[in-house]
Motif scaffolding. Structure first.
Motif, PDB file in Angstrom:
ATOM      1  N   PHE A 293       0.870  -1.173   0.000  1.00 28.21           N
ATOM      2  CA  PHE A 293       0.000   0.000   0.000  1.00 28.21           C
ATOM      3  C   PHE A 293       0.910   1.226   0.000  1.00 28.21           C
ATOM      4  CE2 PHE A 293      -3.724  -2.288   2.275  1.00 28.21           C
ATOM      5  CZ  PHE A 293      -4.268  -2.650   1.058  1.00 28.21           C
ATOM      6  N   ALA A 294       1.712   1.329  -1.029  1.00 21.98           N
ATOM      7  CA  ALA A 294       2.666   2.411  -1.165  1.00 21.98           C
ATOM      8  C   ALA A 294       2.953   2.605  -2.645  1.00 21.98           C
ATOM      9  CB  ALA A 294       3.960   2.100  -0.403  1.00 21.98           C
ATOM     10  N   GLU A 295       3.354   3.800  -2.995  1.00 19.79           N
ATOM     11  CA  GLU A 295       3.633   4.068  -4.406  1.00 19.79           C
ATOM     12  C   GLU A 295       4.796   3.246  -4.928  1.00 19.79           C
ATOM     13  OE1 GLU A 295       2.132   8.714  -4.169  1.00 19.79           O
ATOM     14  OE2 GLU A 295       4.088   8.095  -3.401  1.00 19.79           O
ATOM     15  N   LYS A 296       5.751   2.958  -4.036  1.00 18.07           N
ATOM     16  CA  LYS A 296       6.866   2.073  -4.371  1.00 18.07           C
ATOM     17  C   LYS A 296       7.210   1.252  -3.147  1.00 18.07           C
ATOM     18  CE  LYS A 296       8.818   5.345  -7.714  1.00 18.07           C
ATOM     19  NZ  LYS A 296      10.031   6.067  -8.187  1.00 18.07           N
ATOM     20  N   THR A 297       7.721   0.047  -3.356  1.00 17.19           N
ATOM     21  CA  THR A 297       8.125  -0.776  -2.230  1.00 17.19           C
ATOM     22  C   THR A 297       9.413  -1.504  -2.566  1.00 17.19           C
ATOM     23  OG1 THR A 297       7.332  -2.343  -0.564  1.00 17.19           O
ATOM     24  CG2 THR A 297       6.871  -2.890  -2.859  1.00 17.19           C
ATOM     25  N   LEU A 298      10.103  -1.953  -1.518  1.00 14.34           N
ATOM     26  CA  LEU A 298      11.363  -2.682  -1.660  1.00 14.34           C
ATOM     27  C   LEU A 298      11.139  -4.121  -1.232  1.00 14.34           C
ATOM     28  CD1 LEU A 298      14.485  -2.255  -2.254  1.00 14.34           C
ATOM     29  CD2 LEU A 298      14.743  -2.238   0.242  1.00 14.34           C
ATOM     30  N   VAL A 299      11.484  -5.060  -2.108  1.00  9.20           N
ATOM     31  CA  VAL A 299      11.289  -6.474  -1.823  1.00  9.20           C
ATOM     32  C   VAL A 299      12.528  -7.250  -2.243  1.00  9.20           C
ATOM     33  CG1 VAL A 299       8.776  -6.414  -2.060  1.00  9.20           C
ATOM     34  CG2 VAL A 299      10.199  -6.857  -4.073  1.00  9.20           C
ATOM     35  N   ALA A 300      12.623  -8.490  -1.799  1.00 11.93           N
ATOM     36  CA  ALA A 300      13.621  -9.397  -2.352  1.00 11.93           C
ATOM     37  C   ALA A 300      13.251  -9.675  -3.801  1.00 11.93           C
ATOM     38  CB  ALA A 300      13.658 -10.689  -1.554  1.00 11.93           C
ATOM     39  N   ALA A 301      14.241  -9.748  -4.668  1.00 12.73           N
ATOM     40  CA  ALA A 301      13.956  -9.942  -6.086  1.00 12.73           C
ATOM     41  C   ALA A 301      13.152 -11.203  -6.332  1.00 12.73           C
ATOM     42  CB  ALA A 301      15.262  -9.981  -6.877  1.00 12.73           C
ATOM     43  N   GLY A 302      13.355 -12.230  -5.512  1.00 12.15           N
ATOM     44  CA  GLY A 302      12.607 -13.477  -5.659  1.00 12.15           C
ATOM     45  C   GLY A 302      11.136 -13.337  -5.341  1.00 12.15           C
ATOM     46  N   GLN A 303      10.750 -12.202  -4.749  1.00 13.19           N
ATOM     47  CA  GLN A 303       9.337 -11.946  -4.484  1.00 13.19           C
ATOM     48  C   GLN A 303       8.620 -11.369  -5.705  1.00 13.19           C
ATOM     49  OE1 GLN A 303      10.332  -9.793  -0.543  1.00 13.19           O
ATOM     50  NE2 GLN A 303       8.317 -10.677  -0.163  1.00 13.19           N
ATOM     51  N   CYS A 304       9.347 -11.162  -6.777  1.00 20.30           N
ATOM     52  CA  CYS A 304       8.783 -10.640  -8.026  1.00 20.30           C
ATOM     53  C   CYS A 304       8.644 -11.778  -9.027  1.00 20.30           C
ATOM     54  CB  CYS A 304       9.696  -9.572  -8.622  1.00 20.30           C
ATOM     55  SG  CYS A 304      10.011  -8.151  -7.561  1.00 20.30           S
ATOM     56  N   THR A 305       7.422 -12.021  -9.483  1.00 17.70           N
ATOM     57  CA  THR A 305       7.175 -13.045 -10.496  1.00 17.70           C
ATOM     58  C   THR A 305       6.738 -12.360 -11.777  1.00 17.70           C
ATOM     59  OG1 THR A 305       6.464 -14.600  -8.772  1.00 17.70           O
ATOM     60  CG2 THR A 305       5.902 -15.138 -11.056  1.00 17.70           C
ATOM     61  N   LYS A 306       7.547 -12.476 -12.816  1.00 20.07           N
ATOM     62  CA  LYS A 306       7.256 -11.845 -14.097  1.00 20.07           C
ATOM     63  C   LYS A 306       6.111 -12.578 -14.782  1.00 20.07           C
ATOM     64  CE  LYS A 306       9.498 -10.510 -18.437  1.00 20.07           C
ATOM     65  NZ  LYS A 306      10.761 -10.553 -19.212  1.00 20.07           N
ATOM     66  N   VAL A 307       5.119 -11.791 -15.270  1.00 17.37           N
ATOM     67  CA  VAL A 307       3.972 -12.362 -15.981  1.00 17.37           C
ATOM     68  C   VAL A 307       3.676 -11.510 -17.213  1.00 17.37           C
ATOM     69  CG1 VAL A 307       2.953 -13.382 -13.897  1.00 17.37           C
ATOM     70  CG2 VAL A 307       2.271 -11.073 -14.615  1.00 17.37           C
ATOM     71  N   ASN A 308       2.749 -12.001 -18.026  1.00 19.78           N
ATOM     72  CA  ASN A 308       2.349 -11.305 -19.240  1.00 19.78           C
ATOM     73  C   ASN A 308       1.726  -9.951 -18.884  1.00 19.78           C
ATOM     74  OD1 ASN A 308       1.106 -10.445 -21.649  1.00 19.78           O
ATOM     75  ND2 ASN A 308       0.721 -12.533 -22.313  1.00 19.78           N
TER      76      ASN A 308
END
Length: 361
Positions: free
Chosen positions: A134-149
């Motif tokens: 719930f923020a305009e930008k956030t910081l996560v571990a890269a593995g928490q990002c799943t690339k999709v279409n």
């Protein structure tokens, strides 16, 4: 240098949330900075706000999100700037005992960002489920990002980050629903409707929705329910048995997380049937079951963590099914709102007025 954004923070147990300045560090090794495009208002965020998950206040709420990777730190290979991603709270480590046994959906050491996001005065924030979206930008571990279409709408995509995935996975991954099975789902919120959708996708012949709200039961029909039972006016256990030839359902999914509804699920399953608990209980809840019945009924009693999903496997598949017109994920979005509307969205959720309110940026 930290980046200043606006985010929704819960400062103390039960206090109204507020939109305030949040400082987000630039990504370090293994981290990614994500510009959030949409984030669903999930019941888990309400649990955080009310102190039902922990007391590490203040919390930066939000976790059911999608967005664009803006920047990555060193040693990041999973994603690159410009990628459209769904955020997840199961960034598998690859090294724990579950991962090494080939069961990464049970990973016991999932990654989160090492650096802390902070309030303007330097107070560290605890991001909900390691995400804080719930923020305009956030910081996560890269593995928490799943690339999709990126063809999928951000408001729809983000729902796979938690509730809808939890429900679909509870049916398919945990419950093992298959062709011709009978399924009952107790609780027709976003997770319960996801479980019905997953059961429909798996080929279940009978899908019974149970709730105390006729509006929700009506919505459930749009997610695959073949029958409905209002448990305010009818015994759900007897009703499920009547609809399954007197036997009970092959799989009963409890999507509320309460002892009384779990007991209903237990007694509403067929011999050798499966009960799946995907609703989240609170710490003080206790369960009392006759042990002879546990033994005599056989089958399995399971809990479903995040729908036992593997984001890298499940998110792209479900997005593709949606884009093919085979999975109506967009039906879960009841309304789109702004950051300042989250507190009101919690109230709507508690009153059962929405399936999902989604913050869009």
């Amino acid at each position: 240098m930290a980046i200043s954004v606006h985010g929704v923070v819960a400062r103390g147990k039960g206090e109204p949330v507020e939109v305030t300045e949040v400082l987000v560090p630039e990504p370090g090794p293994g981290e990614a900075l994500v510009r959030i495009q949409a984030c669903g208002v999930c019941h888990t965020d309400l649990h955080y706000k009310m102190g039902g998950i922990g007391e590490d206040f203040p919390y930066l709420l939000g976790h059911e999100a999608s967005g664009i990777v803006e920047q990555v730190g060193d040693n990041v290979t999973e994603v690159a700037p410009g990628d459209f991603v769904i955020l997840n709270w199961r960034a598998v480590c690859g090294q724990c005992r579950a991962c090494k046994r080939g069961r990464p959906w049970y990973c016991f050491a999932t990654h989160n960002a090492a650096q802390k996001m902070m309030l303007a005065d330097g107070t560290p924030l605890s991001p909900a489920l390691g995400i804080g979206a719930f923020a305009e930008k956030t910081l996560v571990a890269a593995g928490q990002c799943t690339k999709v279409n990126p063809a999928i709408a951000p408001a729809t995509a983000g729902l796979l980050g938690c509730g809808v995935m939890a429900g679909i996975g509870a049916a398919i991954n945990t419950g093992g629903v298959g062709r011709g099975d009978t399924v009952a789902v107790i609780g027709c919120g976003g997770v319960g409707d996801g479980a019905m959708l997953g059961s429909w996708l798996a080929g279940a012949k009978t899908i019974i929705a149970v709730d105390v709200d006729d509006r929700k039961l009506d919505w459930a029909k749009g997610f695959g329910a073949t029958h409905t039972i209002n448990s305010k006016t009818a015994d759900p256990v007897e009703g499920i048995k009547e609809l399954t030839g007197g036997f009970g359902a092959d799989v009963v999914i409890e999507a509320i997380g309460r002892p009384e509804t779990y007991k209903q699920a237990f007694f509403a399953r067929d011999l050798a049937g499966v009960v799946v608990l995907v609703g989240v209980p609170t710490p003080e809840m206790q369960l009392d079951l006759p042990l002879l019945e546990v033994f005599g009924r056989g089958g399995a009693l399971k809990s479903s963590w995040y729908g036992d999903c593997l984001p890298s496997r499940d998110f792209p598949m479900l997005v593709d099914l949606h884009l093919q017109g085979r999975l109506p994920l967009d039906k879960f979005v009841s309304e789109t709102i702004g950051l300042g509307d989250v507190e009101a969205a919690f109230e709507k959720m508690e009153h059962g007025d929405v399936l999902r309110s989604v913050v869009v940026f």
